[in-house]
Design an enzyme around this catalytic site. Structure first.
Site, PDB file in Angstrom:
ATOM      1  N   ASP A  39     -32.269 -18.151   7.342  1.00 43.19           N
ATOM      2  CA  ASP A  39     -32.570 -19.568   7.319  1.00 43.19           C
ATOM      3  C   ASP A  39     -32.384 -20.066   5.885  1.00 43.19           C
ATOM      4  O   ASP A  39     -32.235 -19.273   4.952  1.00 43.19           O
ATOM      5  CB  ASP A  39     -34.007 -19.784   7.789  1.00 43.19           C
ATOM      6  CG  ASP A  39     -34.307 -21.250   8.064  1.00 43.19           C
ATOM      7  OD1 ASP A  39     -33.355 -22.054   8.071  1.00 43.19           O
ATOM      8  OD2 ASP A  39     -35.483 -21.584   8.257  1.00 43.19           O
TER       9      ASP A  39
ATOM     10  N   THR B 153     -34.296 -23.203   4.416  1.00 45.71           N
ATOM     11  CA  THR B 153     -35.494 -23.790   3.836  1.00 45.71           C
ATOM     12  C   THR B 153     -36.581 -22.741   3.640  1.00 45.71           C
ATOM     13  O   THR B 153     -37.015 -22.092   4.583  1.00 45.71           O
ATOM     14  CB  THR B 153     -36.021 -24.920   4.731  1.00 45.71           C
ATOM     15  OG1 THR B 153     -34.994 -25.879   4.921  1.00 45.71           O
ATOM     16  CG2 THR B 153     -37.229 -25.578   4.093  1.00 45.71           C
TER      17      THR B 153
ATOM     18  N   GLU C 236     -42.804 -33.139   5.512  1.00 44.83           N
ATOM     19  CA  GLU C 236     -43.749 -34.249   5.665  1.00 44.83           C
ATOM     20  C   GLU C 236     -44.509 -34.504   4.373  1.00 44.83           C
ATOM     21  O   GLU C 236     -44.825 -35.645   4.047  1.00 44.83           O
ATOM     22  CB  GLU C 236     -44.707 -33.942   6.813  1.00 44.83           C
ATOM     23  CG  GLU C 236     -44.041 -33.934   8.184  1.00 44.83           C
ATOM     24  CD  GLU C 236     -45.036 -34.038   9.318  1.00 44.83           C
ATOM     25  OE1 GLU C 236     -46.197 -33.613   9.133  1.00 44.83           O
ATOM     26  OE2 GLU C 236     -44.663 -34.555  10.390  1.00 44.83           O
TER      27      GLU C 236
END
Length: 1003
Positions: free
Chosen positions: A336, A338, A432
């Site tokens: 991955d 991130t 977020e």
């Protein structure tokens, strides 16, 4: 905080208490949690959050395993035969060897099991809790009543909790209730204390799984006081003691050795015409003992334990031992982006809105300090930047910041803890958090908006299948009446655009099909162009949208909404570019993979340009190759649309797959397997479980990963760092190479002993019995005291300088490669011949031969002194040759006796100390009067030492010559490539293109 512990009855019906009552009972705060000091006190009061009898280490099972193997059974049989023939000294020594072997093996394996148990606890489902006003991750067994626990999709709940905050929470409680359907939770108070377990909807229970949504709760019961504890059942039991492939191969070796021992016993009796006598039986015992590598089990256990501890030291927790063996065969790493290749320290740095153009945001991390500048239509126009005042800006800008703030479940606040007073802390997803920091910088933080009256009604959480999140809010009530309802949405651009029918321009909402938009295709092309501008800077691009929601009377706004109906006719607001800088160690780790012959693939959910920009920074692809129409870079849509045959026709699988879904990961693993590759796959989400299981080695993220992903994985990274994967591969190679080293060392010694004893059958004494070149006790001493400790040292060898410059070994390649088997026999023959030659030279050249004494195999006499000296010479020569051979075994082909190599011995204290101590032990064995004659059946040496020294020198010269010939005649082990060669190969492939990709790209 100075809070006191409150003891409650275990049967307290917490579902009948309000949240405030439960918080008061446990003297906790739903915002701040309890302090670390208070948690430590409660841990003493309530005990650890574990089930009695769950997993654990049974010492008697570990002890039994020391005796329940074929090798020890042969020793026990030899011991019984020794006592039966009246040779009590030899039988006693064998008993001592068996007990010592079992003791060493028990100590090592029990220590290893304790280490594994501790590591299993570390990799078991963890708990997200709030302590000291900060969200932290702790092992489940450290959770105490009164903790504030946070649950998210995919978590395994670690304790019984009273809920106080719920958003679309559904849990799987089949373990407790047998109900197969998920249970939807709420906060409604339940009055009946006798309410059935399945109907206590304001509670969640230990060992159940979060199927959907998120929530927070106060821990009410832990350990055996939980509902699952009451029925003494656990979903999360520790792994069983399962044999690894290596252990299975060694078990097969044990049976082969056992059969060979029986064959040699038959040979011994055959030479003596199958006439039984005490001498023949003892010789048969000696031969059977000589072929058994008694220290093998203990050495394997030590090597495994050392490997597991080394992995844990650099933050890789091994959940399955078989994965430790498999890592050395890895050819492809699918990672991955991130948090693995990047730092996961996201910060919003750019924005774009249809009416305003580009914005630049200053500041780093989640400290909400920075300024926002409007740049206009040119993204890098810093000369004409205009600072945007806090709380001001265009209507589009303010509405977008409002969406970023409210369509967001993260929390940002200053801590009040005395030790960290004033520091900013964040709770939630890094993306977020970046948006929440942006909202703070713009002057519209979520707490302020909520205080103004924005009320959250419903939430549709982020889902990897739709790649977006939506929330329903009611605006503040005004003098004119209740506020309007709004749907706020954020997510992947293509998934948001498909829901939009208009865009925001200033204070107007303009249809996408308007004159300016022209058509949906034209509008989407314009957005794609702007998004490409941001993505080419390595930014992850999110899209924001909203719409006014008309409430239908009578519709339940919490449970009566259908996501597909709600998320339509949205109004596009703009784009936000979030930067996640690569880890400093990622690029060197990728380059090291190239040297090791390993290819790296990035599978990410980001936009292709964003993924490509980061991939170039970390050297997964060359910096100068184009992003578009590049067969090395694909979207999941392109890759998934290919049939297996089309994928197999690709000259090379893509190095970057963007907009990746869990199914794409599974397809990538399948494609690698069809190419006979050995692959690792990283994952963190619930939906990553299939790909983690499909991979040869599944690696879960310990920090960001869900509990479901951790349970499916073979290895858990506690730092979520790509470089740790590379270190793990290096450790796998080190361990496999070391196993080959010590197996070769042990088996070479056994071959040497067999050579001596089999040839020795030709030497008869005056009574016609075979003369023992070595006694059974000498052989046992060689195997256990002389050979085993250096073998243990070889098992602890550090990685060689070339281990990560060699190609991955074949996944089918076992320990006994052709080279290892050849080395074992050649070194064994050399040691056996040299030792037997010394025995014969002393016996026939310097002594009176074997026909002087009587019963020289059992008793010393004047007539047997020559035999005893010859036996002592052969034994001493074999001892030193075995110790010297440990130096040879440090490398298959590199010279062992260079100054450089000898200097590196100080990195392995176990090895050089075992060689020194093994050499010194020769003297008491030779020179203690009585002990040497009675037990070992040999005597002291004088001038015979000259022969021993000559043997050692000859063996060293032979070993160096043999390695020199191997280096000249055998294929070099080094097979990796340098980074530039790999980059050139990728550039060439990119220029050639690929017809399959071009066909799919045009569909």
């Amino acid at each position: 905080m100075g809070k006191t512990t409150v003891n409650l009855e275990p049967e307290t019906p917490f579902h009948t208490l309000t949240v405030d009552q439960v918080a008061q009972h446990y003297n906790t705060s739903i915002l701040e949690g309890i302090s670390s000091e208070e948690a430590a006190q409660r841990l003493q009061t309530y005990g650890t959050n574990e089930l009695e009898g769950d997993g654990g280490i049974k010492w008697y099972k570990v002890l039994w395993r020391q005796f329940a193997n074929v090798l020890v059974c042969v020793l026990i049989a030899a011991c019984a035969l020794s006592f039966a023939t009246g040779d009590y000294a030899e039988g006693g020594v064998i008993v001592f060897i068996i007990v010592m072997n079992a003791g060493i093996g028990f100590w090592q394996e029990f220590s290893a099991e304790q280490t594994m148990e501790a590591l299993r606890n570390m990799s078991s489902p963890t708990a997200q809790i709030i302590r000291d006003e900060t969200r932290v991750t702790v092992p489940n067994n450290q959770v105490v009543p009164g903790d504030i626990m946070i649950f998210e999709d995919g978590d395994v709940i670690g304790a019984d909790c009273r809920l106080f905050e719920v958003f679309n929470l559904e849990t799987d409680e089949a373990l407790l209730t047998g109900e197969s359907l998920p249970v939807q939770k709420n906060l409604e108070l339940i009055e009946s204390p006798e309410q059935p377990l399945g109907d206590r909807l304001n509670m969640v229970f230990s060992s159940t799984t979060v199927v959907k949504g998120r929530a927070k709760g106060i821990v009410t019961s832990t350990g055996m006081k939980t509902q699952i504890g009451k029925i003494a059942t656990s979903l999360l039991q520790a792994d069983t003691h399962e044999s690894t492939p290596l252990q299975k191969r060694l078990n097969k070796l044990a049976w082969c050795v056992f059969i060979a021992a029986l064959f040699l016993v038959v040979v011994v009796f055959g030479v003596h015409n199958f006439v039984y006598s005490k001498e023949v039986a003892i010789y048969a015992i000696s031969v059977s003992i000589a072929i058994i590598p008694e220290g093998l089990v203990a050495v394997v256990t030590l090597t495994m334990a050392f490997g597991v501890r080394r992995m844990a030291a650099f933050k890789a927790i091994v959940r399955r031992l078989s994965s430790l063996e498999s890592l050395g065969a890895v050819t492809n790493i699918c990672s991955d982006k991130t948090g693995t290749l990047t730092q996961s320290k996201m910060v919003a740095v750019r924005m774009w809105f249809p009416a305003d153009g580009y914005y630049r945001v200053s500041g780093t991390g989640f400290v909400p300090e920075g300024e926002i500048f409007r740049q206009g239509e040119v993204a890098e126009d810093s000369t004409n930047e205009e600072k945007v005042d806090t709380g001001a800006g265009s209507n589009s800008y303010l509405r977008a910041i409002q969406v970023a703030s409210l369509c967001n479940m993260s929390e940002l606040r200053r801590t009040q803890h005395p030790e960290t007073h004033g520091e900013w802390s964040a709770i939630g997803d890094p993306t977020e958090i970046a948006l929440q920091v942006l909202a703070h910088k713009a002057g519209l933080p979520k707490p302020d908006l909520v205080a103004q009256g924005f009320n959250l009604i419903a939430e549709f959480p982020f889902d990897s299948s739709v790649k977006r999140m939506s929330v329903l809010y009611q605006a503040p009530t005004t003098a004119e009446g209740p506020g309007d309802h709004f749907i706020f949405m954020k997510g992947a651009t293509e998934r948001i655009l498909s829901c939009c029918s208009a865009y925001r321009e200033g204070d107007k909402e303009v249809s996408i099909l308007s004159e300016k938009g022209g058509s949906r295709t034209a509008f989407e092309s314009m957005i794609a162009e702007k998004m490409e501008t941001l993505a080419e800077k390595g930014l992850r691009v999110l899209t924001l949208a909203y719409r006014k929601f008309d409430v239908v009377p009578g519709v339940d706004l919490v449970h009566g909404l259908v996501r597909e109906e709600v998320e339509t006719n949205m109004v596009f607001l703009g784009l936000v570019g979030i930067y996640d800088p690569p880890r400093a160690e990622s690029r060197p780790a990728v380059l090291k993979c190239y040297e090791a012959g390993i290819r790296v693939h990035m599978l990410t959910g980001d936009h292709p340009s964003t993924a490509a920009a980061i991939a170039k920074e970390v050297a997964i692809i060359p910096e100068d190759v184009p992003v578009h129409n590049n067969p090395l870079i694909m979207t999941a849509a392109q890759f998934d649309s290919m049939s297996d045959e089309e994928v197999d026709r690709l000259a090379e699988l893509p190095r970057v797959v963007a907009r990746c879904s869990p199914d794409t990961k599974v397809k990538m693993i399948a494609a690698l397997h069809r190419r006979k590759m050995f692959a690792t796959m990283t994952g963190d989400g619930v939906n990553d479980s299939p790909s983690l299981k499909a991979a040869d080695v599944g690696i879960a993220m310990g920090q960001s990963g869900s509990d479901v992903a951790k349970q499916a994985a073979d290895i858990v990274l506690t730092d979520d760092n790509f470089s740790t994967i590379v270190q793990a591969v290096a450790e796998g190679r080190r361990m496999f190479a070391n196993i080959q080293k010590f197996v070769q060392h042990l088996m070479s010694a056994n071959v040497a002993e067999i050579v001596i004893l089999v040839i020795g059958l030709a030497i008869k004494d005056k009574d016609g019995h075979a003369l023992f070149p070595m006694s059974a006790v000498e052989i046992l001493l060689l195997n256990m005291i002389t050979s085993a400790p250096p073998a243990m040292g070889l098992g602890l060898e550090l990685p060689s300088e070339t281990s990560m410059r060699e190609p991955p070994r074949s996944a089918k390649q076992g320990i006994f490669s052709f080279e290892v088997v050849m080395d074992t026999f050649i070194y064994g023959l050399a040691m056996g011949i040299l030792s037997f030659a010394s025995f014969c030279i002393v016996l026939f050249g310097f002594q009176d031969g074997p026909l002087v004494g009587t019963d020289c195999n059992s008793h010393w006499s004047e007539g047997c002194d020559g035999v005893f000296k010859a036996r002592a010479t052969g034994y001493t020569a074999m001892t030193l040759l075995i110790l010297v051979h440990a130096i040879n075994c440090r490398a298959l082909r590199e010279p062992g006796w260079t100054i450089k190599n000898l200097k590196t011995l100080n990195t392995n204290n176990t090895l050089w100390l075992s060689i020194i101590i093994g050499s010194l032990l020769v003297f008491p064995v030779l020179y203690i009067p009585g002990f040497n004659h009675t037990v070992f059946k040999h005597t002291y040496l004088t001038y015979e030492w000259g022969l021993v020294i000559v043997d050692v020198i000859l063996f060293i010269l032979f070993a160096e010559l043999y390695k020199f010939i191997k280096r000249r005649t055998m294929k070099p082990l080094s097979g990796g490539t340098d980074a530039e060669t790999e980059m050139d190969r990728m550039r060439t492939y990119t220029m050639q293109g690929d017809s399959v990709l071009e066909v799919k790209a045009t569909k």
